[in-house]
Structure formats: C-alpha cells, structure tokens
Design an enzyme around this catalytic site. Structure first.
Site, PDB file in Angstrom:
ATOM      1  N   ASN A   9      50.311  -3.163 -33.007  1.00 56.63           N
ATOM      2  CA  ASN A   9      50.152  -2.018 -33.896  1.00 56.63           C
ATOM      3  C   ASN A   9      49.621  -0.881 -33.027  1.00 56.63           C
ATOM      4  O   ASN A   9      48.452  -0.872 -32.684  1.00 56.63           O
ATOM      5  CB  ASN A   9      49.168  -2.366 -35.027  1.00 56.63           C
ATOM      6  N   TRP A  10      50.512   0.010 -32.686  1.00 49.75           N
ATOM      7  CA  TRP A  10      50.116   1.093 -31.767  1.00 49.75           C
ATOM      8  C   TRP A  10      49.211   2.113 -32.451  1.00 49.75           C
ATOM      9  O   TRP A  10      48.589   2.924 -31.769  1.00 49.75           O
ATOM     10  CB  TRP A  10      51.358   1.797 -31.226  1.00 49.75           C
ATOM     11  N   LYS A  11      49.191   2.103 -33.770  1.00 48.97           N
ATOM     12  CA  LYS A  11      48.406   3.093 -34.534  1.00 48.97           C
ATOM     13  C   LYS A  11      48.858   4.503 -34.136  1.00 48.97           C
ATOM     14  O   LYS A  11      50.022   4.699 -33.813  1.00 48.97           O
ATOM     15  CB  LYS A  11      46.909   2.850 -34.337  1.00 48.97           C
ATOM     16  N   HIS A  96      47.010  -1.846 -44.105  1.00 47.21           N
ATOM     17  CA  HIS A  96      46.031  -1.880 -43.011  1.00 47.21           C
ATOM     18  C   HIS A  96      44.717  -1.279 -43.502  1.00 47.21           C
ATOM     19  O   HIS A  96      44.716  -0.318 -44.266  1.00 47.21           O
ATOM     20  CB  HIS A  96      46.567  -1.118 -41.798  1.00 47.21           C
ATOM     21  N   GLU A  98      42.709   0.641 -42.173  1.00 44.29           N
ATOM     22  CA  GLU A  98      42.567   2.081 -41.911  1.00 44.29           C
ATOM     23  C   GLU A  98      43.282   2.893 -42.982  1.00 44.29           C
ATOM     24  O   GLU A  98      42.809   3.957 -43.386  1.00 44.29           O
ATOM     25  CB  GLU A  98      43.101   2.404 -40.502  1.00 44.29           C
ATOM     26  N   GLU A 168      42.732  -9.385 -41.095  1.00 41.01           N
ATOM     27  CA  GLU A 168      42.039  -8.540 -40.124  1.00 41.01           C
ATOM     28  C   GLU A 168      40.651  -8.194 -40.660  1.00 41.01           C
ATOM     29  O   GLU A 168      40.514  -7.271 -41.467  1.00 41.01           O
ATOM     30  CB  GLU A 168      42.819  -7.237 -39.903  1.00 41.01           C
ATOM     31  N   GLY A 174      38.862  -3.002 -33.412  1.00 40.20           N
ATOM     32  CA  GLY A 174      38.489  -1.969 -32.451  1.00 40.20           C
ATOM     33  C   GLY A 174      37.034  -2.039 -32.004  1.00 40.20           C
ATOM     34  O   GLY A 174      36.519  -1.108 -31.393  1.00 40.20           O
ATOM     35  N   SER A 214      40.395  -7.129 -32.395  1.00 40.43           N
ATOM     36  CA  SER A 214      39.955  -7.347 -31.015  1.00 40.43           C
ATOM     37  C   SER A 214      40.550  -8.610 -30.402  1.00 40.43           C
ATOM     38  O   SER A 214      39.894  -9.307 -29.620  1.00 40.43           O
ATOM     39  CB  SER A 214      38.423  -7.368 -30.929  1.00 40.43           C
ATOM     40  N   GLY A 235      45.967  -4.407 -31.849  1.00 40.80           N
ATOM     41  CA  GLY A 235      45.833  -2.956 -31.748  1.00 40.80           C
ATOM     42  C   GLY A 235      45.754  -2.520 -30.296  1.00 40.80           C
ATOM     43  O   GLY A 235      46.770  -2.438 -29.594  1.00 40.80           O
ATOM     44  N   GLY A 236      44.537  -2.281 -29.831  1.00 40.62           N
ATOM     45  CA  GLY A 236      44.323  -1.744 -28.481  1.00 40.62           C
ATOM     46  C   GLY A 236      45.076  -2.470 -27.384  1.00 40.62           C
ATOM     47  O   GLY A 236      45.678  -1.821 -26.505  1.00 40.62           O
TER      48      GLY A 236
END
Ligand code: 13P
Length: 251
Positions: A9-11, A96, A98, A168, A174, A214, A235-236
């Site tokens: 998930n590049w966000k 998600h 966010e 999640e 993150g 993470s 993510g990251g």
C-alpha cells in the site's frame, strides 16, 4: 483455496515517474522467479493505468487505495470503481484506518464501496483493526467483529468469498511497533471464527486474512508462519524493492 498474498500500500507516496520506476523495478525483480504468494501493489489513482500497462499483471496485481461510494455522476474529484477497473487494476483497498479516521468513512459508506467494487469485478482488500485504547481495554475482538459485520455481512456467500481481509491494528501502522505473531494469530483466528459463524467453515477457511502494521523483512517470516496469517498489507516497506521483495520471499 486460501491464497497467500503480499500486498503493498503505497499510500500518498511517489510521483508518477517514481511510482512507475518502482513498479518496473519490482516487475524486473520478479521476472523468472517463482514466488509462493500473490503479489499486489496498491498505488495512487493517478498511477494505476500507467503501472498496469507497464508490468506483468498476471504476476503483480494492481490495487487502488480507495474508490467512490457512488456509481457515477456529479461527484467532483471522486473516482468510481468502474474507473478503477478500467485501468487494469484488479483490487481495491477499502476501509483503511487512515480513510476511516481522516476522511470519516463509516461502516455504511464502506458497505456501499464494497458493493460497487464487487459489481465492477474488483477484489476488495477490506481493512479492519482497533486503535490502541481499544486494545488496551481488551476490546479489540469486538471492534473487528463489528467492523466486519457492519460492512460485509449483508453480502451473499458468493460475494463474501471474493473478499480479502486485512487486519491492521492502528497502533502498529507506521509506528515500527508490530503486533507479535501470537497477537496476530489470536485475532486472525478469531476473525476466521466470526466469518465461519456467518458463512460457514469452507468460506472462512478459504478467506485470506492479511496482517498489516510495521510488517517488514525482519518480522514477515515469523508473522506468516502462523496458520491464520495469510500474508501482509505493507505500507512503508513496500516503497523499495529491496525491502518489499524479502517480504514476498518470506513465503
Ligand atoms: P506500515 O507498513 O507503514 O506500518 O503501514 C501499514 C499499512 O497501513 C498498510 O496498509
């Protein structure tokens, strides 16, 4: 059959040239390699068509990170599920944390998005997860159960069978703080039980439940070794092939 999936998930990261380069690098890295999971990359809307055209989508599925809760029409700035599907994307990340927290996406809105995604042939990767206070109060089981029930349990058995779930925990996103593999296993098994009670053992057993928060090259193998953890939503660590590939290869 339950699938193992590693999804990025590049966000809201990468410009189009940067995203295209990242996708191509991953495509090249996977060329000729046999991997033991499905690989998906979730990119911003602006990248979907270009990325899908540049890579082998039989090897790497492309996902949108959201879609509209309306079919079409006067909704300035929105992107419909049909538009997403027309880019060559096969998945859409929905719910998600966010989106729930910053864009006020309610269970009802998400229910509509899931329906529209399915109607347009997209596979929803549906995210659920508790915030820290809920975990500390021991409410994480009921929180995820309610998130699943309120947005997904009006689906037919056939449609539910097309859903990928992603657990999640918000406190792990993150933050560098990962759920332990035992914590992940415990709640994934619970989620599967919730699904089984509504849709039966077969549907529950076939449902892929990903862990997100993470997840990285150092903890993926341990997390994925658990019987109810069927992969990760990353993510990251999906923003560099050097970090993402070892997670794929953790299977
Ligand atoms: P991180 O892997 O950066 O913690 O993000 C997880 C996530 O939110 C994936 O959807």
């Amino acid at each position: 059959m339950r699938k193992n999936i590693v999804a990025g998930n590049w966000k809201m990261n990468t410009t189009l040239p940067e995203g295209l380069a990242l996708a191509k690098e991953l495509d090249a890295a996977l060329k000729g390699k046999t991997v033991n999971c499905d690989v998906v990359i979730g990119t911003p809307f602006t990248h979907l068509a270009t990325v899908a055209a540049a890579i082998d989508t039989a090897k790497i599925g492309v996902a949108a990170e959201n879609c509209a809760d309306q079919d079409k029409g006067a909704y300035t700035g929105e992107v419909s599920a049909a538009m997403v599907a027309s880019t060559g994307a096969k998945y859409v990340i929905l719910g998600h944390s966010e989106r729930r927290a910053y864009y006020h996406e309610t269970a009802e809105i998400l229910k509509t998005k899931v329906t529209l995604a399915l109607a347009n042939g997209l596979t929803p990767i549906f995210c659920i997860g508790e915030v820290l206070e809920e975990r500390e109060a021991g409410k994480h089981f009921e929180v995820v159960e309610e998130q699943i029930k309120s947005s997904l349990f009006d689906l037919s058995v056939e449609d539910f069978g097309k859903i990928v779930l992603a657990y999640e925990p918000v406190w792990a996103i993150g933050t560098g703080k990962t759920a332990t593999s035992d914590q992940a296993q415990e709640i994934h098994a619970y989620i599967r039980k919730v699904v089984a009670a509504k849709y039966g053992e077969t549907v529950a057993n076939d449902c892929s439940i990903l862990y997100g928060g993470s997840c990285n090259a150092s903890n993926a193998k341990e997390l994925f070794s658990k019987p109810d953890v069927d992969g990760g939503l990353i993510g990251g660590a999906s923003l560099g092939v050097d970090k993402f590939l070892p997670i794929i290869e953790a299977f």
